[in-house]
Enzyme design. Structure first.
Site, PDB file in Angstrom:
ATOM      1  N   ALA A 271       0.698  -1.066   0.046  1.00  0.00           N
ATOM      2  CA  ALA A 271      -0.089   0.049  -0.090  1.00  0.00           C
ATOM      3  C   ALA A 271       0.788   1.337  -0.268  1.00  0.00           C
ATOM      4  O   ALA A 271       0.327   2.402   0.042  1.00  0.00           O
ATOM      5  CB  ALA A 271      -0.991   0.097   1.406  1.00  0.00           C
TER       6      ALA A 271
ATOM      7  N   SER B 215       4.876   3.914   3.803  1.00  0.00           N
ATOM      8  CA  SER B 215       5.994   3.928   4.843  1.00  0.00           C
ATOM      9  C   SER B 215       6.816   5.272   4.073  1.00  0.00           C
ATOM     10  O   SER B 215       7.806   4.753   3.237  1.00  0.00           O
ATOM     11  CB  SER B 215       6.732   2.925   4.884  1.00  0.00           C
ATOM     12  OG  SER B 215       7.968   3.167   5.901  1.00  0.00           O
TER      13      SER B 215
ATOM     14  N   SER C 253       9.069   0.217  -0.422  1.00  0.00           N
ATOM     15  CA  SER C 253       7.759   0.511  -0.240  1.00  0.00           C
ATOM     16  C   SER C 253       6.910   1.449  -1.199  1.00  0.00           C
ATOM     17  O   SER C 253       5.913   1.058  -1.719  1.00  0.00           O
ATOM     18  CB  SER C 253       7.393   0.825   1.185  1.00  0.00           C
ATOM     19  OG  SER C 253       6.082   1.177   1.536  1.00  0.00           O
TER      20      SER C 253
ATOM     21  N   HIS D 104       0.278   3.335  10.768  1.00  0.00           N
ATOM     22  CA  HIS D 104       0.059   1.445  10.447  1.00  0.00           C
ATOM     23  C   HIS D 104       0.955   0.864  11.349  1.00  0.00           C
ATOM     24  O   HIS D 104       0.618  -0.204  11.886  1.00  0.00           O
ATOM     25  CB  HIS D 104       0.281   1.358   9.219  1.00  0.00           C
ATOM     26  CG  HIS D 104       1.521   1.454   8.471  1.00  0.00           C
ATOM     27  ND1 HIS D 104       2.410   2.579   8.298  1.00  0.00           N
ATOM     28  CD2 HIS D 104       2.338   0.612   7.967  1.00  0.00           C
ATOM     29  CE1 HIS D 104       3.469   2.453   7.566  1.00  0.00           C
ATOM     30  NE2 HIS D 104       3.463   1.005   7.940  1.00  0.00           N
ATOM     31  N   ARG D 105       2.245   1.486  11.877  1.00  0.00           N
ATOM     32  CA  ARG D 105       2.901   0.669  12.646  1.00  0.00           C
ATOM     33  C   ARG D 105       2.743   0.874  14.224  1.00  0.00           C
ATOM     34  O   ARG D 105       2.970   0.120  15.113  1.00  0.00           O
ATOM     35  CB  ARG D 105       4.550   1.256  12.251  1.00  0.00           C
ATOM     36  CG  ARG D 105       4.613   0.944  10.888  1.00  0.00           C
ATOM     37  CD  ARG D 105       6.223   0.248  10.716  1.00  0.00           C
ATOM     38  NE  ARG D 105       6.003  -1.384  11.391  1.00  0.00           N
ATOM     39  CZ  ARG D 105       7.036  -2.178  11.435  1.00  0.00           C
ATOM     40  NH1 ARG D 105       8.224  -1.561  10.835  1.00  0.00           N
ATOM     41  NH2 ARG D 105       6.988  -3.317  12.131  1.00  0.00           N
TER      42      ARG D 105
ATOM     43  N   GLU E 112      11.991   3.017  17.086  1.00  0.00           N
ATOM     44  CA  GLU E 112      11.420   1.916  16.175  1.00  0.00           C
ATOM     45  C   GLU E 112      12.379   0.486  16.724  1.00  0.00           C
ATOM     46  O   GLU E 112      12.632  -0.146  15.728  1.00  0.00           O
ATOM     47  CB  GLU E 112      11.833   2.439  14.912  1.00  0.00           C
ATOM     48  CG  GLU E 112      11.438   3.676  14.554  1.00  0.00           C
ATOM     49  CD  GLU E 112      10.212   3.478  13.487  1.00  0.00           C
ATOM     50  OE1 GLU E 112      10.145   2.769  12.569  1.00  0.00           O
ATOM     51  OE2 GLU E 112       9.055   4.297  13.477  1.00  0.00           O
TER      52      GLU E 112
ATOM     53  N   HIS F 124      16.018   3.161   8.903  1.00  0.00           N
ATOM     54  CA  HIS F 124      16.542   2.699   9.876  1.00  0.00           C
ATOM     55  C   HIS F 124      18.241   2.384   9.852  1.00  0.00           C
ATOM     56  O   HIS F 124      18.718   2.185   8.715  1.00  0.00           O
ATOM     57  CB  HIS F 124      15.818   1.268  10.078  1.00  0.00           C
ATOM     58  CG  HIS F 124      14.398   1.321  10.548  1.00  0.00           C
ATOM     59  ND1 HIS F 124      13.738   0.311  10.198  1.00  0.00           N
ATOM     60  CD2 HIS F 124      13.986   2.085  11.420  1.00  0.00           C
ATOM     61  CE1 HIS F 124      12.439   0.900  10.556  1.00  0.00           C
ATOM     62  NE2 HIS F 124      12.299   1.693  11.164  1.00  0.00           N
TER      63      HIS F 124
ATOM     64  N   ASP G  21      19.570  -0.253  10.588  1.00  0.00           N
ATOM     65  CA  ASP G  21      19.961  -1.493  10.117  1.00  0.00           C
ATOM     66  C   ASP G  21      19.954  -1.914   8.498  1.00  0.00           C
ATOM     67  O   ASP G  21      20.218  -2.830   7.901  1.00  0.00           O
ATOM     68  CB  ASP G  21      18.984  -2.842  10.628  1.00  0.00           C
ATOM     69  CG  ASP G  21      17.541  -2.863  10.489  1.00  0.00           C
ATOM     70  OD1 ASP G  21      17.177  -1.911   9.637  1.00  0.00           O
ATOM     71  OD2 ASP G  21      16.927  -3.485  10.954  1.00  0.00           O
TER      72      ASP G  21
ATOM     73  N   ASN H 274       8.699  -4.764   0.036  1.00  0.00           N
ATOM     74  CA  ASN H 274       8.017  -3.565   0.918  1.00  0.00           C
ATOM     75  C   ASN H 274       9.232  -2.834   1.999  1.00  0.00           C
ATOM     76  O   ASN H 274       8.819  -2.361   2.858  1.00  0.00           O
ATOM     77  CB  ASN H 274       7.261  -4.305   1.972  1.00  0.00           C
ATOM     78  CG  ASN H 274       5.821  -3.745   1.656  1.00  0.00           C
ATOM     79  OD1 ASN H 274       5.642  -2.370   1.129  1.00  0.00           O
ATOM     80  ND2 ASN H 274       4.964  -4.233   2.195  1.00  0.00           N
TER      81      ASN H 274
ATOM     82  N   CYS I 185      15.546  -7.399   9.160  1.00  0.00           N
ATOM     83  CA  CYS I 185      14.140  -6.789   9.602  1.00  0.00           C
ATOM     84  C   CYS I 185      13.136  -7.797  10.184  1.00  0.00           C
ATOM     85  O   CYS I 185      12.302  -7.522  11.109  1.00  0.00           O
ATOM     86  CB  CYS I 185      13.598  -6.103   8.270  1.00  0.00           C
ATOM     87  SG  CYS I 185      14.480  -4.363   7.876  1.00  0.00           S
TER      88      CYS I 185
END
Length: 425
Positions: free
Chosen positions: A19, A22, A28, A137-138, A174, A243, A245, A352, A358
């Site tokens: 969708a 992000s 994404s 959403h998160r 996060e 992020h 990572d 995504n 992750c």
């Protein structure tokens, strides 16, 4: 006391879709509106879990929360049963409805920050649930994540589970995606590295706030000399490293990072070397940030094997760029403990913006602490096979954006949810 790091991977849920929710996550955004393949996505994740099991490592799993989530609609004043309010929301506010369907809890690296028992002030493993407040959403994940952590790690003799920090940009957190631990071995005391974004430094939101990382350190009573708070390179965030990572990963005394991962990087590397015995920095400057972010080279998992050698678990996308693959080959041939590279297919997650790292939350556990974990969440061959069968039976094969508003999909998601509950027992 033998301590090993256990990976708890998020099982990808049946509403996995693209969708484009992000901001700052280029993968994404690029795949927004494309068809997704939830069954294939979940099976890819399960195969990665099996890969680590086959290496002789202990593997755990997190179950996905039920989606679409309706509690937010009730909170916002929608009236009626679940089907009625979901139908109304889909017609009136499609972006909100898409938020309710997100399967982003699959990325367990964002579930929480984990502080090892040998580092914390009370000798317990601390889990600080991430609020994920930068993205709506998160942020919906935090409550169910905290509940699941409390179920899995319920023994207060070994574990302390903290609820999420207050919501809002002031304490945006996060989780483990912005936390690394450097240590001579998993059983020894280590250096906790918290990476954060400088406010207003680029076009995308800084998802990890320094205040949040400082609060995580306080909640786990980390001694002052076991913390570094390092600003992420603004250029890295601007180019899609939403992020840490995405540009850096650590395992025990090895740090693999892009040369543009942190501000004042040379200074911080010198400090790490002074603090961590045997520190091995693998700093990569032969590929650009764009190549690093597209391939997700640094979103790999570096794991310590039973023979104390290390393996690096990489997404298949690293092979698409010869320069990136050359980096991998150089690492394997180099003077460091990473002795093998294992390529896995997690393409549905990658599309995504989520690579191998992750999908997992790392938890260092002694034998006694592992025995105190709810064993229903620890995989063996039989239980892994059962999950594969459930995915084959209940997960949709293919989803287009408009399929999200189909009530038959909601029913399927509920059936899948209860199948997982029954599997859990």
């Amino acid at each position: 006391m033998i301590v090993a790091e256990v990976n708890f991977d998020g099982l990808i849920g049946p509403t996995h879709n693209y969708a484009g929710l992000s901001l700052g996550n280029k993968a994404s955004t690029a795949h927004a509106g494309a068809p997704s393949y939830p069954r294939q996505a979940a099976l890819q994740g399960l195969k990665k879990m099996k890969c680590l099991m086959d290496l002789g490592l202990t593997q755990g799993v997190f179950l996905p929360p039920l989606r679409p989530v309706t509690s937010l609609l009730h909170y916002l004043g929608y009236k009626g049963n679940d089907k009625e309010i979901l139908t109304k929301a889909a017609l009136e506010d499609r972006p909100l409805f898409n938020t309710l369907c997100s399967a982003s809890a699959m990325w367990a690296a964002n579930a929480a920050t984990v502080i090892a028992a040998s580092d914390s002030g009370d000798g317990r493993i601390h889990f600080i649930t991430a609020n994920l407040s930068t993205m709506l959403h998160r942020s919906l994940e935090a409550e169910t994540t905290c509940q699941q952590l409390n179920r899995i790690f319920s023994d207060s003799c070994y574990f302390a589970v903290h609820r999420a920090l207050p919501y809002g940009q002031h304490f945006s957190d996060e989780g483990a995606a912005n936390h690394m631990r450097l240590t001579p071995s998993h059983k020894e005391s280590g250096l906790n590295i918290f990476v954060y974004g400088e406010k207003g430094s680029g076009p995308y939101p800084e998802r990890q706030n320094r205040r949040a990382s400082q609060a995580v350190a306080r909640l786990s009573s980390l001694p002052f000399d076991k913390n570094y708070f390092i600003p992420q390179k603004a250029e890295a965030i601007a180019k899609g490293a939403f992020h840490n990572d995405v540009v850096a990963v650590a395992n025990e005394y090895v740090l693999l990072a892009h040369a543009e991962a942190f501000e004042d990087q040379d200074v911080w590397l010198d400090r790490m070397a002074q603090h961590v015995e045997g520190f091995i920095p693998l700093i990569i400057d032969s590929i650009s940030l764009e190549q690093a972010i597209k391939s997700y080279l640094f979103n790999s998992q570096i794991v310590t094997l039973p023979d104390n050698q290390m393996a690096i678990i990489l997404p298949r996308e690293v092979k698409a760029d010869p320069a990136v693959w050359q980096v991998v080959e150089t690492i394997i041939k180099g003077n460091n403990p990473i002795s093998q590279a294992i390529v896995v297919d997690v393409h549905e997650s990658m599309a995504n913006g989520g690579g191998p790292a992750c999908l997992r939350l790392r938890v260092p556990l002694s034998k006694k602490a592992l025995a105190a974990v709810d064993q229903r969440y620890i995989l063996n061959e039989e239980r892994w096979g059962q999950l594969c069968c459930l995915v084959e039976e209940f997960w949709p094969e293919r989803l287009l954006p408009d399929d999200l508003i189909n009530p038959d999909l909601w029913k399927t998601a509920v059936k899948a949810h209860w199948a997982l509950i029954n599997w859990l027992g």
